[in-house]
Motif scaffolding. Structure first.
Motif, PDB file in Angstrom:
ATOM      1  N   PRO A   1      41.294 -76.538   4.307  1.00  0.00           N
ATOM      2  CA  PRO A   1      42.505 -75.722   4.310  1.00  0.00           C
ATOM      3  C   PRO A   1      42.470 -74.695   5.430  1.00  0.00           C
ATOM      4  N   MET A   2      43.628 -74.473   6.049  1.00  0.00           N
ATOM      5  CA  MET A   2      43.734 -73.549   7.166  1.00  0.00           C
ATOM      6  C   MET A   2      44.745 -72.458   6.848  1.00  0.00           C
ATOM      7  N   ALA A   3      44.564 -71.314   7.509  1.00  0.00           N
ATOM      8  CA  ALA A   3      45.426 -70.160   7.227  1.00  0.00           C
ATOM      9  C   ALA A   3      46.909 -70.508   7.366  1.00  0.00           C
ATOM     10  N   ALA A   4      47.240 -71.309   8.359  1.00  0.00           N
ATOM     11  CA  ALA A   4      48.654 -71.588   8.635  1.00  0.00           C
ATOM     12  C   ALA A   4      49.334 -72.406   7.538  1.00  0.00           C
ATOM     13  N   MET A   5      48.562 -72.893   6.564  1.00  0.00           N
ATOM     14  CA  MET A   5      49.192 -73.649   5.478  1.00  0.00           C
ATOM     15  C   MET A   5      49.928 -72.748   4.503  1.00  0.00           C
ATOM     16  N   LEU A   6      49.633 -71.469   4.545  1.00  0.00           N
ATOM     17  CA  LEU A   6      50.348 -70.526   3.681  1.00  0.00           C
ATOM     18  C   LEU A   6      51.230 -69.637   4.540  1.00  0.00           C
ATOM     19  N   GLU A   7      52.265 -69.117   3.930  1.00  0.00           N
ATOM     20  CA  GLU A   7      53.088 -68.104   4.609  1.00  0.00           C
ATOM     21  C   GLU A   7      52.184 -66.912   4.899  1.00  0.00           C
ATOM     22  N   GLU A   8      52.471 -66.247   5.998  1.00  0.00           N
ATOM     23  CA  GLU A   8      51.570 -65.192   6.433  1.00  0.00           C
ATOM     24  C   GLU A   8      51.356 -64.110   5.369  1.00  0.00           C
ATOM     25  N   HIS A   9      52.452 -63.675   4.738  1.00  0.00           N
ATOM     26  CA  HIS A   9      52.276 -62.590   3.762  1.00  0.00           C
ATOM     27  C   HIS A   9      51.545 -63.073   2.505  1.00  0.00           C
ATOM     28  N   ASP A  10      51.746 -64.348   2.150  1.00  0.00           N
ATOM     29  CA  ASP A  10      50.996 -64.901   1.018  1.00  0.00           C
ATOM     30  C   ASP A  10      49.514 -64.954   1.353  1.00  0.00           C
ATOM     31  N   TYR A  11      49.266 -65.409   2.571  1.00  0.00           N
ATOM     32  CA  TYR A  11      47.878 -65.502   3.019  1.00  0.00           C
ATOM     33  C   TYR A  11      47.207 -64.130   2.954  1.00  0.00           C
ATOM     34  N   GLN A  12      47.909 -63.154   3.515  1.00  0.00           N
ATOM     35  CA  GLN A  12      47.323 -61.803   3.562  1.00  0.00           C
ATOM     36  C   GLN A  12      47.062 -61.245   2.177  1.00  0.00           C
ATOM     37  N   ARG A  13      47.983 -61.553   1.271  1.00  0.00           N
ATOM     38  CA  ARG A  13      47.842 -61.016  -0.073  1.00  0.00           C
ATOM     39  C   ARG A  13      46.556 -61.535  -0.732  1.00  0.00           C
ATOM     40  N   VAL A  14      46.355 -62.835  -0.635  1.00  0.00           N
ATOM     41  CA  VAL A  14      45.154 -63.409  -1.262  1.00  0.00           C
ATOM     42  C   VAL A  14      43.907 -62.950  -0.518  1.00  0.00           C
ATOM     43  N   ARG A  15      43.992 -62.960   0.795  1.00  0.00           N
ATOM     44  CA  ARG A  15      42.839 -62.536   1.593  1.00  0.00           C
ATOM     45  C   ARG A  15      42.438 -61.103   1.232  1.00  0.00           C
ATOM     46  N   ASP A  16      43.425 -60.239   1.117  1.00  0.00           N
ATOM     47  CA  ASP A  16      43.121 -58.836   0.824  1.00  0.00           C
ATOM     48  C   ASP A  16      42.533 -58.676  -0.575  1.00  0.00           C
ATOM     49  N   LEU A  17      43.042 -59.472  -1.510  1.00  0.00           N
ATOM     50  CA  LEU A  17      42.463 -59.427  -2.863  1.00  0.00           C
ATOM     51  C   LEU A  17      40.992 -59.827  -2.825  1.00  0.00           C
ATOM     52  N   ILE A  18      40.706 -60.882  -2.072  1.00  0.00           N
ATOM     53  CA  ILE A  18      39.315 -61.348  -1.994  1.00  0.00           C
ATOM     54  C   ILE A  18      38.454 -60.298  -1.286  1.00  0.00           C
ATOM     55  N   ARG A  19      38.992 -59.761  -0.202  1.00  0.00           N
ATOM     56  CA  ARG A  19      38.241 -58.730   0.532  1.00  0.00           C
ATOM     57  C   ARG A  19      37.920 -57.536  -0.352  1.00  0.00           C
ATOM     58  N   ALA A  20      38.883 -57.201  -1.211  1.00  0.00           N
ATOM     59  CA  ALA A  20      38.699 -56.030  -2.070  1.00  0.00           C
ATOM     60  C   ALA A  20      37.846 -56.349  -3.297  1.00  0.00           C
ATOM     61  N   GLY A  21      37.381 -57.588  -3.366  1.00  0.00           N
ATOM     62  CA  GLY A  21      36.545 -57.990  -4.497  1.00  0.00           C
ATOM     63  C   GLY A  21      37.312 -58.022  -5.818  1.00  0.00           C
ATOM     64  N   ALA A  22      38.565 -58.430  -5.738  1.00  0.00           N
ATOM     65  CA  ALA A  22      39.395 -58.472  -6.953  1.00  0.00           C
ATOM     66  C   ALA A  22      38.816 -59.450  -7.978  1.00  0.00           C
ATOM     67  N   GLU A  23      39.190 -59.237  -9.219  1.00  0.00           N
ATOM     68  CA  GLU A  23      38.719 -60.119 -10.293  1.00  0.00           C
ATOM     69  C   GLU A  23      39.368 -61.497 -10.164  1.00  0.00           C
ATOM     70  N   LYS A  24      38.662 -62.467 -10.699  1.00  0.00           N
ATOM     71  CA  LYS A  24      39.122 -63.849 -10.624  1.00  0.00           C
ATOM     72  C   LYS A  24      40.550 -64.010 -11.159  1.00  0.00           C
ATOM     73  N   GLY A  25      40.802 -63.356 -12.296  1.00  0.00           N
ATOM     74  CA  GLY A  25      42.112 -63.479 -12.929  1.00  0.00           C
ATOM     75  C   GLY A  25      43.232 -62.966 -12.041  1.00  0.00           C
ATOM     76  N   GLU A  26      42.933 -61.918 -11.313  1.00  0.00           N
ATOM     77  CA  GLU A  26      43.965 -61.327 -10.461  1.00  0.00           C
ATOM     78  C   GLU A  26      44.265 -62.250  -9.272  1.00  0.00           C
ATOM     79  N   ILE A  27      43.216 -62.825  -8.719  1.00  0.00           N
ATOM     80  CA  ILE A  27      43.399 -63.763  -7.604  1.00  0.00           C
ATOM     81  C   ILE A  27      44.162 -64.995  -8.098  1.00  0.00           C
ATOM     82  N   GLU A  28      43.789 -65.456  -9.278  1.00  0.00           N
ATOM     83  CA  GLU A  28      44.420 -66.646  -9.838  1.00  0.00           C
ATOM     84  C   GLU A  28      45.911 -66.418 -10.086  1.00  0.00           C
ATOM     85  N   SER A  29      46.243 -65.223 -10.522  1.00  0.00           N
ATOM     86  CA  SER A  29      47.664 -65.011 -10.810  1.00  0.00           C
ATOM     87  C   SER A  29      48.471 -64.910  -9.509  1.00  0.00           C
ATOM     88  N   ALA A  30      47.883 -64.334  -8.473  1.00  0.00           N
ATOM     89  CA  ALA A  30      48.558 -64.349  -7.165  1.00  0.00           C
ATOM     90  C   ALA A  30      48.687 -65.786  -6.667  1.00  0.00           C
TER      91      ALA A  30
END
Ligand code: PLP
Ligand code: SF4
Length: 456
Positions: A77-106
């Motif tokens: 999978p490559m970044a361009a497969m998601l819309e930029e803001h969607d990509y950033q949202r998930v990336r930022d959640l992961i960077r911030a060490g968000a909980e699995k449930g929160e990432i899953e719901s996004a």
């Protein structure tokens, strides 16, 4: 007879090893990727299904060419497969060490946007037997029934262009296989017009030979069936299925049983790129399959970043033909989630097809395409021409719900950006009968078979 003598690859790939989001960091190649690319893989794979295996990683991907390598693009999978803001949202959640449930719901929110038809429910073409619907079956064209065995709904690696996460469920309950196989047989007995049964998925070759045999046994009992087809990507992603897997010989023996019964066994090999036929083990798989009396036909969608050049296709078809495989279909990538990432305009698809076809010997010119599997049928883009001074697409149906439409040339207004049948318009009034829209909005559309990207 099934051959037993040829030595398999001296590689370490005798046992299937899945590579997923959770273990990829243990692969030696992982450290070779840019940190940015690694982050992209981790981010996008939190949303889209990602699975490959050690054979694809070690033998098919050319890591010196990453990220442009076609097999890398096909499976990573490559970044361009998601819309930029969607990509950033998930990336930022992961960077911030968000909980699995929160990432899953996004991720769920994004998935819902990407794939409007998640569950694969089909309301068109679902056959009934004894008054009961058989959801794992599709009968759209008179002669051919598609059958999706419930145990074949996963693959040895996932293609990034294929969006069927809702269908990727494994189930090895033999009792259920028996019930399903019985329904399939009864349906076929009640429909003697069906000559071809096409097992598809996912990948039916993911099944153990013993499970697959329950289906084949039932089909062999039906005299009106002349051809058993198996749609599979295993020949490319895991050729070990036919060489070193514990039940490889059992599977080949089933193939022999089909051909010895007097029926044709056609293995519809989903080869996307010639590199998939470059390894010794992939060639050995072809030899062993053909030695059972089966034929191998080759089909694939045309996908941007993966095989969007005439060279790639000519190479695939010439190599395949040399090995005794028969080029069959080039499909147009259909309207799936990351459409804008993978799609090509129809005009460009045709140019690629034509340029590749011109280079083929007649023995490889068995291929047809580019073809769109759309609501009324398989729509073949024959080319671009001028009709009474107006630029037009020349089209025909290779298959149609209404068989009387097949092989009748018709025209659509030329549109350099159109990438699918429903974006086309009839050139004149006489072309209108060929432009058939589903009566209900396209909710029944489903993408269960990524190889053909079947739409109903
Ligand atoms: C492509 C397809 C088939 C098989 O078509 P052939 O031209 O016989 O290979 C059967 N059913 C459906 C729904 C299809 O999309
Ligand atoms: S395209 Fe075929 S092999 Fe690839 S993930 Fe989809 S069903 Fe599996």
């Amino acid at each position: 007879m099934v051959r037993d003598n040829a030595a398999p690859d001296p590689s370490t790939h005798d046992r299937y090893r899945a590579v997923t989001r959770t273990n990829i960091d243990r692969c030696s190649q992982w450290q070779r990727l840019d940190p940015e690319l690694r982050e992209a893989v981790m981010t996008v794979s939190a949303v889209l299904p990602f699975r490959t295996n050690a054979y694809v990683m070690d033998e098919l991907i050319d890591w010196d060419r990453v990220p442009d390598d076609p097999m890398f693009r096909l499976t990573f999978p490559m970044a361009a497969m998601l819309e930029e803001h969607d990509y950033q949202r998930v990336r930022d959640l992961i960077r911030a060490g968000a909980e699995k449930g929160e990432i899953e719901s996004a991720a769920n929110t994004i998935r819902a946007k990407l794939n409007p038809h998640p569950a694969g429910q089909m309301s068109h073409n679902v056959p009934h037997v004894d008054g009961e619907p058989i959801p794992g079956m599709q009968h759209k064209y008179r002669e051919t029934v598609l059958f999706f065995p419930s145990h074949g709904q996963t693959c040895h690696a996932y293609c990034t262009f294929c969006f069927r996460w809702a269908q990727f469920i494994g189930d090895d309950d033999l009792k259920f296989a028996n019930k399903e196989a019985g329904q399939l047989r009864r349906y076929l007995e009640q429909h003697p017009e069906v000559t071809d049964v096409l097992f598809t998925g996912g990948d039916p070759m993911i099944m153990k030979a013993k499970v697959f045999e329950t289906y084949i046994d039932e089909v062999l009992r039906v005299e009106s069936v002349r051809t058993v087809r198996i749609g599979t990507k295993s020949v490319a992603y895991w050729p070990q299925r036919f060489v070193t897997d514990a039940d490889a010989r059992d599977m080949l023996r089933i193939f022999e049983r089909v051909t010895e019964s007097g029926k044709h066994l056609a293995l519809m090999g989903h080869y996307n790129h010639a590199v998939e036929l470059s390894t010794e083990i992939s060639r050995e798989a072809v030899r062993r399959i053909r030695a059972t009396g089966a034929n191998i036909r080759m089909q694939s969608p045309l996908i941007r970043h993966i095989n969007d050049s005439a060279d790639a296709w000519a190479d695939l078809w010439v190599t395949g033909t040399q090995l005794g495989c028969v080029p069959y279909y080039m499909f147009v990538e259909r309207d799936t989630g990351a459409k804008s990432y993978f799609e090509l305009p129809l005009a460009e698809c045709w140019e690629i097809f034509q340029a590749a076809y011109q280079r083929l010997p007649g023995t490889a010119r068995t291929v047809r395409g580019p073809s769109m599997s759309c609501f009324p049928g398989k729509c073949h883009v024959l080319g671009v021409s001028e009709v009474a001074g107006e630029k037009a697409f020349v089209l025909e149906f290779l298959q149609a719900r209404d068989p009387s439409l097949v092989r009748r040339p018709f025209f659509a207004k030329f549109d350099p950006t159109a990438s699918w049948y429903d974006e086309l318009e009839p050139l004149s009034a006489s072309d209108e009968p060929f432009f058939i829209r589903p009566e209900v909005p396209t909710t029944p559309l489903t993408v269960r078979d990524g190889h053909d990207l079947v739409a109903n």
